[in-house]
Design an enzyme around this catalytic site. Structure first.
Site, PDB file in Angstrom:
ATOM      1  N   ASP A 240       0.844  -1.209   0.000  1.00 23.16           N
ATOM      2  CA  ASP A 240       0.000   0.000   0.000  1.00 23.16           C
ATOM      3  C   ASP A 240       0.874   1.251   0.000  1.00 23.16           C
ATOM      4  OD1 ASP A 240      -2.720  -1.140   2.205  1.00 23.16           O
ATOM      5  OD2 ASP A 240      -2.423  -1.331   0.030  1.00 23.16           O
ATOM      6  N   ARG A 268      10.949  22.865 -32.864  1.00 29.93           N
ATOM      7  CA  ARG A 268      10.821  22.115 -34.115  1.00 29.93           C
ATOM      8  C   ARG A 268       9.863  22.855 -35.052  1.00 29.93           C
ATOM      9  NH1 ARG A 268      12.762  18.415 -37.791  1.00 29.93           N
ATOM     10  NH2 ARG A 268      11.025  17.372 -38.861  1.00 29.93           N
ATOM     11  N   GLU A 363       4.499  -3.674  -8.088  1.00 32.91           N
ATOM     12  CA  GLU A 363       3.832  -3.270  -6.850  1.00 32.91           C
ATOM     13  C   GLU A 363       2.318  -3.318  -7.005  1.00 32.91           C
ATOM     14  OE1 GLU A 363       5.555  -0.472  -4.297  1.00 32.91           O
ATOM     15  OE2 GLU A 363       7.519  -0.547  -5.293  1.00 32.91           O
ATOM     16  N   THR A 365      -0.362  -5.007 -10.163  1.00 32.25           N
ATOM     17  CA  THR A 365      -0.750  -4.661 -11.534  1.00 32.25           C
ATOM     18  C   THR A 365      -1.988  -3.750 -11.499  1.00 32.25           C
ATOM     19  OG1 THR A 365      -2.241  -6.523 -11.668  1.00 32.25           O
ATOM     20  CG2 THR A 365       0.042  -6.877 -12.416  1.00 32.25           C
ATOM     21  N   SER A 366      -2.254  -3.104 -12.627  1.00 27.09           N
ATOM     22  CA  SER A 366      -3.454  -2.274 -12.727  1.00 27.09           C
ATOM     23  C   SER A 366      -4.712  -3.095 -12.450  1.00 27.09           C
ATOM     24  CB  SER A 366      -3.550  -1.655 -14.127  1.00 27.09           C
ATOM     25  OG  SER A 366      -2.468  -0.795 -14.338  1.00 27.09           O
ATOM     26  N   GLU A 367      -4.670  -4.357 -12.877  1.00 26.66           N
ATOM     27  CA  GLU A 367      -5.831  -5.225 -12.672  1.00 26.66           C
ATOM     28  C   GLU A 367      -6.060  -5.459 -11.178  1.00 26.66           C
ATOM     29  OE1 GLU A 367      -3.388  -5.746 -14.966  1.00 26.66           O
ATOM     30  OE2 GLU A 367      -4.716  -5.004 -16.557  1.00 26.66           O
TER      31      GLU A 367
END
Lengths: 387, 361
Positions: A240, A268, A363, A365-367
């Site tokens: 956490d 540019r 740390e 996953t997004s899932e």
């Protein structure tokens, strides 16, 4: 509702930014190529006090708050995301659990050297067969008369290549359904512990990602960290806090993307004007900017909650989930702004894209974060839907 | 740094929630269908001192700062975006008169605060003002003017000829040369009246000038913050309704919330809604503490409005057929949310403004 940064926090940000620009940034591309974290850089980070940010001064740290720590990681990561995670993994994943769960003796033994940067720390949790499903670990620590005998493998350990100390999560009660895992403080020099593979990665290349092999390594009883059987809780609570660091790392990467894109777009020229004059480019710059603003708010909130010892698991997950995916979007935009040059290693944005991706994975996953947040929403709908 | 509401803010929020539960929640669907807010609502909101959120107590308002006002607007929008929009524009007009109005012009304020009079904000590129002696002559069209249908006061932005900056003129409803067209029939925010205005050689005295470019942009930035809060309210409505529905067992006997695909949508909604609310709060805090806030207002408005539309779309998806039906309010939240992506500068305009700021930093 107050968003004031203290003067100390503002001064800290300036100081770390200057340090990052002068010391960390210049060799970032070379380190990405060599995949080595120079001892000299480690010493310079140590001299700046960046390894002991929120360790209390009694233990040799700087006694800073969590937001200050997040600021440090963000500013370092803006210059070099790998350097940012070296500090973040050390602090959140090794120092923090010792600070939180360690006995007075353990804190006195380990914190001063970790805070000073004399020792580098890491967390050994993941195994080849156990990633998101951290509870399915199989590396064992079995109690004998002379200590805990550790056997097995840990992999994907950030800082593993240089670490002196690890927090190890191992199975102490293999047949149990609950309370299977325990946490230990382990010195990497312990006989029976060796570094196996060092991963070659897509990004954050100069941050070592190592495998540890344990062959009857013996851990003394006084190195049990927290209660035996509470290892999974300790690991998850530790992660956490780590999420705040990684969210800050992602934010740093996104800021680097914005700065690089703004600078490039102003100089540019195509069709007789700087490309910054085209709405298509302005759109991307705005998208990156807005993403960083939203991520920063979520990080500030999570840091405040942790600092004030409130529950913060879902909020930290939100910060890390959002910031990581935002950083990947930002890096994609940045490469696009640079066009063909963005695809070349002469320019830093391709590295930002490669570095950003890992923030969506490690740390948690997004899932996993979506599951954490979803679970919290279902249990406490009132807390997460209204401030 | 501090992230909690004060006790006063919590009381304010709870008070508004009660009013909203009593007056808005049971009626919003009907008002949307009829494309009209009932006339007695204005007085009720006025009596609750919500029509003059930012106006001082001496004028009958609440004298709220933006942080507190954003709490109120979110709560109103949670149940009825149209009421929240009408009230936001009322407060936009009041804010300009308060900030820039002469003593005579401030006489308008008590009736705005009480709800006896409503105000409309009139802005269109085609509106031109020419000075003639002590008079300003206005010419042009202003489509989709919010609150126009029953407004007593029109805060009208007009472009003087030449390079002079925009200025605001206070025009009363019954003015020769001001024509209010038939009310618009809209996708959303249906109960919040909008109508086209035509100005044909409308003549007002120079006394009608109220506010210059700086005042106008300040109150518009503040308005964007409150629109963002409105969007957060709509988005929160979508999330709360979807979460509740997702816990009801479906035909298979299992709550949809047991599925990861549903949990993932809910998680993304909650994350972006929280981020949106935090962006609103910070923009409001910057404004309240006298710091530059224009970019933060634009950021909050852009992020919150797009969050609200997406949240409503995902909420309908989670709720399936029920979400598509008017039996649930989500389809109305979607229709209402879309408006916020257009009002007070489209999302595209916000991005350009933000980019200009980033490029010149």
């Amino acid at each position: 509702m107050d968003f004031t940064l203290t003067e100390d926090q503002q001064v800290l940000r300036e100081a770390v930014r200057t340090f990052a620009d002068e010391v960390v940034a210049p060799q970032a591309a070379q380190r990405d190529e060599s995949c080595a974290f120079p001892t000299e850089l480690r010493q310079q980070l140590a001299e700046m006090g960046l390894f002991g940010s929120y360790v209390p001064e009694d233990f040799g740290g700087s006694g800073l708050d969590i937001l200050s720590y997040a600021i440090i990681v963000e500013e370092l990561s803006r210059a070099c995301a790998a350097t940012g995670v070296v500090v973040s993994a050390h602090t959140s994943l090794c120092v923090d659990p010792i600070l939180t769960y360690g006995s007075d003796e353990q804190k006195a033994t380990y914190l001063p050297k970790l805070a000073s940067g004399e020792w580098l720390g890491c967390l050994s949790l993941t195994e080849p067969g156990s990633g998101s499903d951290a509870g399915s670990a199989s590396c064992t620590a079995i109690r004998y008369d002379d200590g805990w005998h550790v056997n097995g493998r840990k992999c994907f350990v950030t800082n593993g290549g240089e670490a002196d100390v690890m927090v190890l999560i191992a199975v102490t009660d293999p047949p149990a359904k609950r309370h299977r895992l325990s946490a230990f403080i382990v010195e990497t020099a312990t006989p029976g512990i060796s570094i196996g593979k060092l991963e070659k990665k897509l990004g954050i290349n100069c941050s070592s990602t190592a495998e540890f092999v344990f062959e009857d390594g013996v851990i003394p009883f006084e190195n049990e960290l927290g209660e035996i059987g509470r290892g999974l809780n300790i690991a998850l609570a530790t992660l956490d806090g780590g999420r705040i660091g990684i969210a800050a790392q992602a934010l740093g990467i996104a800021r680097a993307c914005l700065d690089a894109s703004v600078s490039y777009a102003k100089t540019r020229e195509q069709f007789n004007r700087p490309i910054a004059e085209f709405e298509a480019i302005q759109h991307k710059l705005a998208e990156i900017y807005v993403g960083t603003a939203a991520a920063r708010r979520l990080i500030e909130r999570a840091a405040w909650l942790k600092q004030n010892e409130r529950p913060y698991s879902a909020e930290a997950a939100m910060a890390k989930l959002y910031a990581s995916e935002m950083a990947s979007r930002a890096a994609n935009h940045a490469v696009q702004v640079f066009g063909g040059y963005g695809y070349c290693k002469d320019y830093p944005v391709e590295r930002y894209l490669r570095d950003a991706k890992i923030t969506e994975i490690y740390e948690g996953t997004s899932e996993i974060h979506r599951l954490v947040i979803g679970r919290e929403l279902r249990r406490h709908p009132e807390r997460v839907t209204a401030t | 740094m501090h992230f909690e509401l004060t006790d006063e803010q919590r009381s304010l929020r709870d008070e508004v929630r009660q009013i909203v539960a009593a007056e808005l929640a049971p009626n919003a669907r009907g008002w949307d269908r009829e494309a009209e807010l009932p006339s007695e609502l204005y007085g009720k909101l006025g009596a609750a001192r919500l029509m003059g959120l930012r106006l001082p107590a001496e004028h009958g308002g609440r004298g709220l700062d933006l942080r507190d006002a954003s709490i109120v607007v979110e709560e109103l929008a949670r149940q009825d975006g149209a009421t929240a929009l009408m009230l936001s524009v009322q407060n936009l007009c009041g804010a300009l008169v308060l900030q820039a109005g002469s003593d005579a012009q401030q006489q308008y304020l008590p009736k705005l605060a009480s709800g006896e009079h409503t105000a409309a904000w009139v802005s269109a590129d085609t509106l031109k003002a020419t000075q003639n002696n002590e008079q300003w002559i206005l010419e042009g069209n202003a489509p989709y003017t919010i609150n126009a249908g029953n407004a007593h006061l029109f805060v009208t932005l007009a472009q003087p000829t030449g390079d002079e900056p925009t200025q605001a003129l206070l025009i009363e409803a019954v003015s020769k040369g001001l024509h209010i067209g038939p009310s618009d029939d809209k996708l959303g925010m249906r109960a919040c009246n909008t109508a086209p205005l035509t100005f044909e050689a409308l003549s007002v005295s120079a006394d009608s000038v109220c506010g210059e470019a700086g005042d106008i942009s300040a109150v518009l930035d503040q308005h964007r913050i409150l629109l963002a809060a409105l969007a957060v309210g709509l988005a929160r409505g979508s999330l709360e309704v979807a979460l509740e529905q997702a816990e009801q067992p479906d035909a298979s006997g299992q709550p949809p919330a047991e599925h990861q695909s549903v949990q993932f949508m809910l998680a993304d909604m909650a994350t972006t809604i929280d981020a949106a609310r935090l962006l609103v709060r910070r923009a409001a805090w910057l404004a309240d503490t006298g710091q530059p806030y224009a970019v933060d207002a634009a950021t909050a408005k852009l992020f919150a409005s797009e969050t609200a539309t997406k949240a409503a779309l995902d909420a309908i998806q989670i709720c399936g057929g029920a979400g598509y039906s008017k039996d649930l309010p989500i389809e109305r939240y979607l229709r209402d949310a879309k408006f916020i992506e257009l009002e007070a500068g489209s999302s595209q305009q916000q991005r350009l403004n933000i980019a200009q700021s980033v490029l010149s930093a």
